[in-house]
Every structure is written in structure tokens, then in C-alpha cells.
Design a protein around this motif. Structure first.
Motif, PDB file in Angstrom:
ATOM      1  N   TYR A 161      -5.479  12.866  -4.615  1.00 19.07           N
ATOM      2  CA  TYR A 161      -5.462  13.893  -3.366  1.00 19.07           C
ATOM      3  C   TYR A 161      -5.286  13.521  -1.948  1.00 19.07           C
ATOM      4  CZ  TYR A 161      -5.550  18.516  -1.572  1.00 19.07           C
ATOM      5  OH  TYR A 161      -5.342  19.957  -0.788  1.00 19.07           O
ATOM      6  N   ALA A 162      -6.147  12.665  -1.422  1.00 21.81           N
ATOM      7  CA  ALA A 162      -6.199  12.005  -0.191  1.00 21.81           C
ATOM      8  C   ALA A 162      -4.525  11.178  -0.062  1.00 21.81           C
ATOM      9  CB  ALA A 162      -7.195  10.921   0.055  1.00 21.81           C
ATOM     10  N   ALA A 163      -4.288  10.703  -1.141  1.00 27.85           N
ATOM     11  CA  ALA A 163      -2.960   9.721  -0.908  1.00 27.85           C
ATOM     12  C   ALA A 163      -1.805  10.870  -0.906  1.00 27.85           C
ATOM     13  CB  ALA A 163      -2.787   8.931  -2.360  1.00 27.85           C
ATOM     14  N   ALA A 164      -1.998  11.964  -1.310  1.00 30.17           N
ATOM     15  CA  ALA A 164      -0.939  12.803  -1.482  1.00 30.17           C
ATOM     16  C   ALA A 164      -0.618  13.337   0.097  1.00 30.17           C
ATOM     17  CB  ALA A 164      -1.079  14.294  -2.352  1.00 30.17           C
ATOM     18  N   ILE A 165      -1.898  13.638   0.608  1.00 32.43           N
ATOM     19  CA  ILE A 165      -1.835  13.900   2.027  1.00 32.43           C
ATOM     20  C   ILE A 165      -1.272  12.926   3.008  1.00 32.43           C
ATOM     21  CG2 ILE A 165      -3.122  14.677   4.064  1.00 32.43           C
ATOM     22  CD1 ILE A 165      -5.243  16.216   1.871  1.00 32.43           C
ATOM     23  N   SER A 166      -1.639  11.555   2.471  1.00 30.56           N
ATOM     24  CA  SER A 166      -1.155  10.737   3.613  1.00 30.56           C
ATOM     25  C   SER A 166       0.490  10.493   3.279  1.00 30.56           C
ATOM     26  CB  SER A 166      -2.137   9.311   2.933  1.00 30.56           C
ATOM     27  OG  SER A 166      -1.645   8.790   1.653  1.00 30.56           O
ATOM     28  N   TYR A 167       0.819  10.909   2.216  1.00 30.39           N
ATOM     29  CA  TYR A 167       2.249  10.840   2.025  1.00 30.39           C
ATOM     30  C   TYR A 167       3.018  11.688   2.938  1.00 30.39           C
ATOM     31  CZ  TYR A 167       4.590   7.206  -0.398  1.00 30.39           C
ATOM     32  OH  TYR A 167       5.076   6.155  -0.550  1.00 30.39           O
ATOM     33  N   PRO A 177       0.798  -1.079  -0.184  1.00 27.33           N
ATOM     34  CA  PRO A 177       0.033   0.262  -0.092  1.00 27.33           C
ATOM     35  C   PRO A 177       0.864   1.300   0.004  1.00 27.33           C
ATOM     36  CG  PRO A 177      -0.838  -1.625   1.781  1.00 27.33           C
ATOM     37  CD  PRO A 177       0.292  -2.037   1.071  1.00 27.33           C
ATOM     38  N   MET A 178       1.920   1.048   0.679  1.00 25.14           N
ATOM     39  CA  MET A 178       2.924   2.397   0.564  1.00 25.14           C
ATOM     40  C   MET A 178       3.277   2.805  -0.763  1.00 25.14           C
ATOM     41  SD  MET A 178       3.435   3.892   3.273  1.00 25.14           S
ATOM     42  CE  MET A 178       3.704   5.516   2.574  1.00 25.14           C
ATOM     43  N   VAL A 179       3.774   1.849  -1.447  1.00 19.37           N
ATOM     44  CA  VAL A 179       4.279   2.282  -2.893  1.00 19.37           C
ATOM     45  C   VAL A 179       2.980   2.474  -3.576  1.00 19.37           C
ATOM     46  CG1 VAL A 179       5.226   1.011  -5.002  1.00 19.37           C
ATOM     47  CG2 VAL A 179       5.962   0.397  -2.856  1.00 19.37           C
ATOM     48  N   SER A 180       1.830   1.754  -3.564  1.00 17.40           N
ATOM     49  CA  SER A 180       0.753   2.062  -4.327  1.00 17.40           C
ATOM     50  C   SER A 180       0.070   3.305  -3.905  1.00 17.40           C
ATOM     51  CB  SER A 180      -0.358   0.965  -3.989  1.00 17.40           C
ATOM     52  OG  SER A 180      -1.481   1.234  -4.518  1.00 17.40           O
ATOM     53  N   ALA A 181       0.363   3.912  -2.712  1.00 18.17           N
ATOM     54  CA  ALA A 181      -0.342   5.202  -2.318  1.00 18.17           C
ATOM     55  C   ALA A 181       0.381   6.418  -3.234  1.00 18.17           C
ATOM     56  CB  ALA A 181      -0.371   5.275  -0.899  1.00 18.17           C
ATOM     57  N   PHE A 182       2.076   5.996  -3.309  1.00 19.23           N
ATOM     58  CA  PHE A 182       2.796   6.949  -3.732  1.00 19.23           C
ATOM     59  C   PHE A 182       2.155   7.261  -5.251  1.00 19.23           C
ATOM     60  CE2 PHE A 182       6.226   8.438  -6.328  1.00 19.23           C
ATOM     61  CZ  PHE A 182       6.660   9.625  -5.809  1.00 19.23           C
ATOM     62  N   LEU A 183       2.064   5.978  -6.147  1.00 18.90           N
ATOM     63  CA  LEU A 183       1.528   5.914  -7.297  1.00 18.90           C
ATOM     64  C   LEU A 183       0.313   6.711  -7.425  1.00 18.90           C
ATOM     65  CD1 LEU A 183       2.866   2.547  -8.560  1.00 18.90           C
ATOM     66  CD2 LEU A 183       3.886   4.663  -8.866  1.00 18.90           C
ATOM     67  N   LEU A 184      -0.692   6.344  -6.589  1.00 20.48           N
ATOM     68  CA  LEU A 184      -2.105   7.003  -6.554  1.00 20.48           C
ATOM     69  C   LEU A 184      -2.040   8.589  -6.333  1.00 20.48           C
ATOM     70  CD1 LEU A 184      -4.755   5.682  -6.591  1.00 20.48           C
ATOM     71  CD2 LEU A 184      -4.726   5.711  -4.143  1.00 20.48           C
ATOM     72  N   SER A 185      -1.081   9.026  -5.581  1.00 21.40           N
ATOM     73  CA  SER A 185      -0.927  10.381  -5.217  1.00 21.40           C
ATOM     74  C   SER A 185      -0.527  11.279  -6.400  1.00 21.40           C
ATOM     75  CB  SER A 185       0.091  10.695  -4.129  1.00 21.40           C
ATOM     76  OG  SER A 185       1.445  10.560  -4.651  1.00 21.40           O
ATOM     77  N   LEU A 186      -0.055  10.552  -7.594  1.00 21.70           N
ATOM     78  CA  LEU A 186       0.229  11.241  -8.683  1.00 21.70           C
ATOM     79  C   LEU A 186      -0.831  11.186  -9.826  1.00 21.70           C
ATOM     80  CD1 LEU A 186       3.869   9.663  -9.301  1.00 21.70           C
ATOM     81  CD2 LEU A 186       3.257  11.664  -7.958  1.00 21.70           C
ATOM     82  N   THR A 187      -2.037  10.827  -9.429  1.00 19.88           N
ATOM     83  CA  THR A 187      -3.057  10.554 -10.135  1.00 19.88           C
ATOM     84  C   THR A 187      -4.222  11.326  -9.708  1.00 19.88           C
ATOM     85  OG1 THR A 187      -4.296   8.632  -9.267  1.00 19.88           O
ATOM     86  CG2 THR A 187      -2.433   8.316 -11.011  1.00 19.88           C
TER      87      THR A 187
END
Lengths: 292, 278
Positions: free
Chosen positions: A266-272, A33-43
Motif C-alpha cells: 500500500y505504501a508503494a502505491a502511494i509512493s507511485y 527500486p522504481m521498478v520494484s516499487a511498482f511490482l510491490l504496489s500490486l501486492t
């Protein structure tokens, strides 16, 4: 000899088999999920309609006032940590006294908030601090106030209630850490200090705190980590309110993902952002831990 | 003289200010819980009047709770996830922690260090990808989906690994001589001797699963799969809140944890402080 080595090798392989389920699950529920969240934060976009937007989500953070508010609140809630830990330290040194009467009873009572479930105690605090609630009634019957205080309707009072709730819930928890640390300090050090005429306060600052410093650091990092991820209290006691005055980063991530039209990227970006803060703290902890 | 007197009193550790302070802290610690338990026996009206004495509305509150809310569904789900999750968590992490120590080599030590990194990953950061992944795997609203993140944690593996160090290797060798299999040694020798560590792991794991709120909101969204914290938090959503009933549910949610606390206070505090010793 050869047979023995073969057996040894076999056992080591078998060891991997024992480790496999645990390791695989951690990979699946933490690292993936950590890797996936980063990719998600770019979308941007919803589940089936995601487009790559690069770092736009991160740029958007700077202009988002609700993000700033939730970051601000999260930082405000950190203020409670030094006060709580000092209280825990004092409690632990009192509870560690050899001849203290009712020691067992005091310990049980001080530790007891640790057993309460997060939502349960949140509900208790919520009703205690409601306008017609217990706290107001007590204050009025003691003649300390004339009219009810709107605890949960005023931004700063609402924050104060959250701080009080957190202190209530976690002071005993940290006391347990300090107490177990104190028990490993040799009693003769205190006896020597006592003979030298060192006051209790001097003993605290010159012996106890330096000897406990690794554990103090651990509790500081633990508390910061927990506060940065604060979710339950601010959702269950104040429902982020009044007017988002108590919303935290975790609340905002949840809100963006599950309470509105989902904005996963956007939520993934905040979580990062949360991850980076926590990771930096963890690295500090490891660095200092290595020195031990 | 006076100075000397206070000195010897504080030496015995029973001076009056210390006891006053401890009594105040104890009262504050217990009071919200006392209020919670007492309120669960009072009617909503009495709770709002801040009545602090036990009342007679306990059965009435229980009846309202059972008949008008999702209490039974929540209780069933909470018990299911906590029991299943704890059993799996203890089995999986004890085996891994044991193997990391007993069969250790360089690659395993490195793997352990790598797994420890997962401790610094905040829950909020994993929430959305996990939700999307679990949706794809059909794990939403299921016991398996709820417990999976709890079944293996680096903290529990570490707890078992550290404690395995105090387990004499001679026992492992003696077990081999007696013809026990490697798994047999773990089950028949390691488990009975290390029971206190298992008790600690049960407490830590059960508490985490039972108390979880955020993950429960994410993964258990359908009405049939709500857990107790979600049911409880949802009670304030309506126009009128039945405080007596709400406090009863808050009390019931706390009972399993309180029972564990009183039965296993030693392991409980050891479990909380467990990471200190690592």
C-alpha cells in the motif's frame, strides 16, 4: 593511422570503465527500486507473505481519509512557493545592485539559513513556537497578545509554522539561484532602460523577470519537487500533528512502512502517486528547457 | 525635484527603504541561529524563559550531552558516513563525468541522458524497495548501506561533465605525449586544474549526507548506528526535554556546514547554483 584508430577505440572502452561504477550504482539505487516499487504496489501482505492483488491498493487510496489528508496538506504547503520565490527575487535584485553598501555582509546573512541542517533548524523552530517558547514570550512582552498562542496545537497554526520554517530555510537558497542569473544579464540593458526613464518596477517586470524565466522555472520546479517530498519539518517540528493535521505524503509512506505493522504494498502505491506527480513536473521542465 | 532626487538615490542603489528591508530580512535570517547558539550556553530553564543572552551552562550542557545521550555514537557515525560517502561520491562521479565528456560517443551521450532521468525519481518512491534490498544484502545499519545512495548521483556526474567542457583537450593530448596513462591524466592533470569543481562537489555531497534524516531513519535503525539528526530528533521523545542540551547538539550539527560555508563561500554558492549553468 590504423594504430591511432585502435588507440581511440581502446580509450572509448576505457571510458566505459570510468563510467561503470557511477552508472551501476544509479541503476541499483534509483531505477531498480522504481521498478520494484511498482511490482510491490500490486501486492499485499508482509515481507515473506506477499500476494498479488492487482490494482486494489490504488483503489483503496480513494477511500483512505489519511491519504486524502496527506495529499491535502502537501498541496497546502505548495502555497508558500510563489511568496517565497517573489521574496527571493526581490532580495536577489537588491543584492545585485552595483553600489549597494554592506553587500557582502547582507549576502552572507541572507544565505546563512542554507547551512543549517534540516533537523537542527526544525528543533529550533519547534522550541521557538512551543507554548512557553520564545515567540509567545516576545509577543506577550510587546503587549501584542494576552495569553499564549497554542501554535503547535491548532491545525492551521501548526501548518503556518511549517510554512514559516520552510520559507526561512529556503528563501536564501533560491536567492542564490536568482543572483547568479542576474549576474549574467548585461548591465547595459538596465542603463538603456534607465535612460528611457523606465522605473525600477518596470525594469523588474519587463527586463529581469523575462530574462530570468528559465531560472525561475527551475526554482519553481525544484521547490514543488522539494515540497511534494517534504518529510523532515513535519516530522521533527510537529510530529505530523496535531492529529495528523500536518502529515505529508512522505510522512504517510514512512508511517505505513516503518511505524505500524508494515504495509509495503500500500505504501508503494502511494509512493507511485508521488512519483507520477514529480515525473509530470520533470517532463514539463525538460520540455520548456529544450526550448531554450 | 523631489522625484529627481529619489531617482538618483535609487540609481546608486542605496535608498533607505531597501536597506531597511535588507536589515529586517538579515535579522530574521540570523535570529533563529543566534537563538540556537545562545541557548546552547543556557540552562534548560533559561531557554524556556526565552533568555537571549549568552549564559554559563555550556560545559554543563556538553557534559549532559556526552553522558546521558547517544551523542558520541551519533557523532562518530555521522562523521564516518559523511567522510567516507563524500570521498567515494567525488571519486566515482568525477571519473564518470570526465569520461562522459572526454571519451564521448553516441552511446555514452545516450547513457548520460538516461541516467539524468533518475533525478525525477522521488526519494519516497525508492524507500521501501531499497530497504528490502539492503536488508537482503546485509547492508542495514552499516556505513556502506547508508552512503550507497549518495555515492553516485546524476546531479554530480552532470556537474563534472559540464565543467569538463571548459577543460582544454590539448592538455589531455599533451599528457598522452608525455606518456601518462589515461587515469594518470585524470589524476595528475585534470584534478589539480579543476580543484574548484571538486570543492563544489565535496560541499554538495557532504551537506546531503550530513543532513539526511529520512534515509537515516530507515537504514540506521539500531541504537549503535544512529546519526546525529536521528539522535537530535529523538531528544523530544522523553517526558522532559533538556532544551539547553538539545540546542547544543543542534549547534554542533551545524558547525561542519557553517565552517564549509565560511571557508568556501564562493564554491558553496557556485555549487548550489551549479545546475543553472548546465
Amino acid at each position: 593511422m590504423l594504430k591511432k584508430m585502435g588507440q581511440e577505440k581502446k580509450r572509448r572502452l576505457l571510458g566505459w570503465l570510468f563510467i561503470l561504477p557511477g552508472a551501476a550504482i544509479i541503476l541499483l539505487v534509483r531505477f531498480y527500486p522504481m521498478v520494484s516499487a511498482f511490482l510491490l504496489s500490486l501486492t499485499s501482505g508482509t515481507m515473506n507473505n506477499q500476494t498479488f492483488v492487482g490494482l486494489q491498493n490504488y483503489a483503496r487510496l480513494a477511500k483512505d481519509s489519511l491519504f486524502t489528508t496527506s495529499l491535502f496538506n502537501t498541496v497546502i504547503f505548495l502555497v508558500q512557493i510563489p511568496l517565497m520565490l517573489m521574496l527571493a527575487l526581490v532580495l536577489a535584485s537588491l543584492l545585485n545592485r552595483e553600489n549597494l553598501k554592506f553587500k557582502g555582509l547582507y549576502r552572507t546573512l541572507v544565505f546563512i539559513p542554507c547551512v543549517t541542517a534540516g533537523v537542527s533548524y526544525s528543533m529550533v523552530f519547534r522550541s521557538m513556537f512551543s507554548t512557553t517558547g520564545l515567540i509567545n514570550q516576545l509577543l506577550m512582552s510587546w503587549g501584542l497578545i494576552d495569553t499564549e498562542i497554542q501554535w503547535l496545537a491548532d491545525p492551521w497554526l501548526a501548518r503556518l509554522v511549517i510554512l514559516l520554517a520552510m520559507t526561512w530555510r529556503w528563501t536564501g537558497y533560491n536567492t542564490i539561484f536568482y543572483l547568479s542569473g542576474l549576474q549574467s544579464i548585461d548591465k547595459s540593458i538596465y542603463e538603456a532602460a534607465e535612460l528611457d526613464g523606465a522605473s525600477k518596477w518596470k525594469q523588474l517586470t519587463d527586463i529581469t523577470i523575462p530574462m530570468l524565466s528559465p531560472i525561475i522555472l527551475l526554482t519553481v520546479i525544484n521547490s514543488i519537487n522539494g515540497t511534494l517530498q517534504l518529510f523532515t519539518e513535519t516530522k521533527a517540528i510537529t510530529a505530523y500533528g496535531p492529529g495528523n493535521a500536518t502529515i505529508t505524503l512522505s510522512n504517510y509512506i514512512f508511517k505505513l512502512s516503518f511505524e505500524y505493522l508494515p504495509q509495503y504494498g500500500y505504501a508503494a502505491a502511494i509512493s507511485y502517486i508521488v512519483f507520477i506527480i514529480v515525473a509530470v513536473l520533470a517532463l514539463i521542465q525538460m520540455k520548456v528547457g529544450d526550448k531554450r | 525635484m523631489n522625484k529627481h532626487g529619489s531617482f538618483s538615490r535609487s540609481r546608486s542603489g542605496n535608498d533607505i527603504p531597501s536597506h531597511v528591508f535588507l536589515i529586517i530580512v538579515s535579522v530574521i535570517s540570523v535570529f533563529p541561529l543566534y537563538y540556537m547558539v545562545v541557548s546552547s550556553t543556557n540552562t534548560s530553564v533559561d531557554v524556556l524563559k526565552a533568555r537571549l543572552l549568552p549564559g554559563t551552562a555550556l560545559l554543563e550542557n556538553l557534559n549532559t550531552l556526552v553522558t546521558t545521550t547517544e551523542f558520541l555514537v551519533g557523532l562518530r557515525n555521522s562523521l564516518a558516513v559523511a567522510i567516507v560517502g563524500t570521498l567515494f561520491a567525488v571519486a566515482v562521479t568525477s571519473l564518470a563525468g570526465y569520461a562522459f565528456e572526454i571519451y564521448h560517443d553516441k552511446v555514452k551521450d545516450f547513457t548520460m541522458s538516461f541516467l539524468m532521468l533518475s533525478i525525477m525519481i522521488p526519494q519516497a518512491a525508492t524507500l521501501i524497495p531499497m530497504y528490502l534490498l539492503f536488508a537482503k544484502m546485509g547492508l542495514l545499519n552499516s556505513v556502506a548501506g547508508y552512503v550507497l545512495p549518495f555515492v553516485s548521483t546524476a546531479f554530480l556526474i552532470m556537474l563534472f561533465r559540464q565543467n569538463t567542457r571548459s577543460f582544454p583537450y590539448e592538455i589531455v593530448e599533451a599528457g598522452r605525449l608525455d606518456g601518462l596513462s589515461e587515469l594518470g591524466i585524470f589524476v595528475r592533470l585534470f584534478f589539480p586544474i579543476m580543484r574548484p569543481v571538486f570543492a563544489t562537489a565535496v560541499i554538495v555531497s557532504f551537506m546531503n549526507i550530513w543532513n539526511e534524516y529520512l534515509w537515516a531513519l530507515v537504514v540506521m535503525q539500531s541504537p549503535d548506528s544512529k546519526t546525529l539528526p536521528v539522535v537530535l530528533a529523538g531528544m523530544t521523545a522523553g517526558y522532559t526535554v533538556d532544551y539547553g542540551m538539545m540546542m547544543l547538539l543542534a549547534t554542533i550539527s551545524t558547525i561542519p556546514l557553517a565552517l564549509m560555508f565560511f571557508l568556501l563561500q564562493k564554491s558553496f554558492t557556485a555549487g548550489i547554483a551549479g545546475s543553472v549553468k548546465s
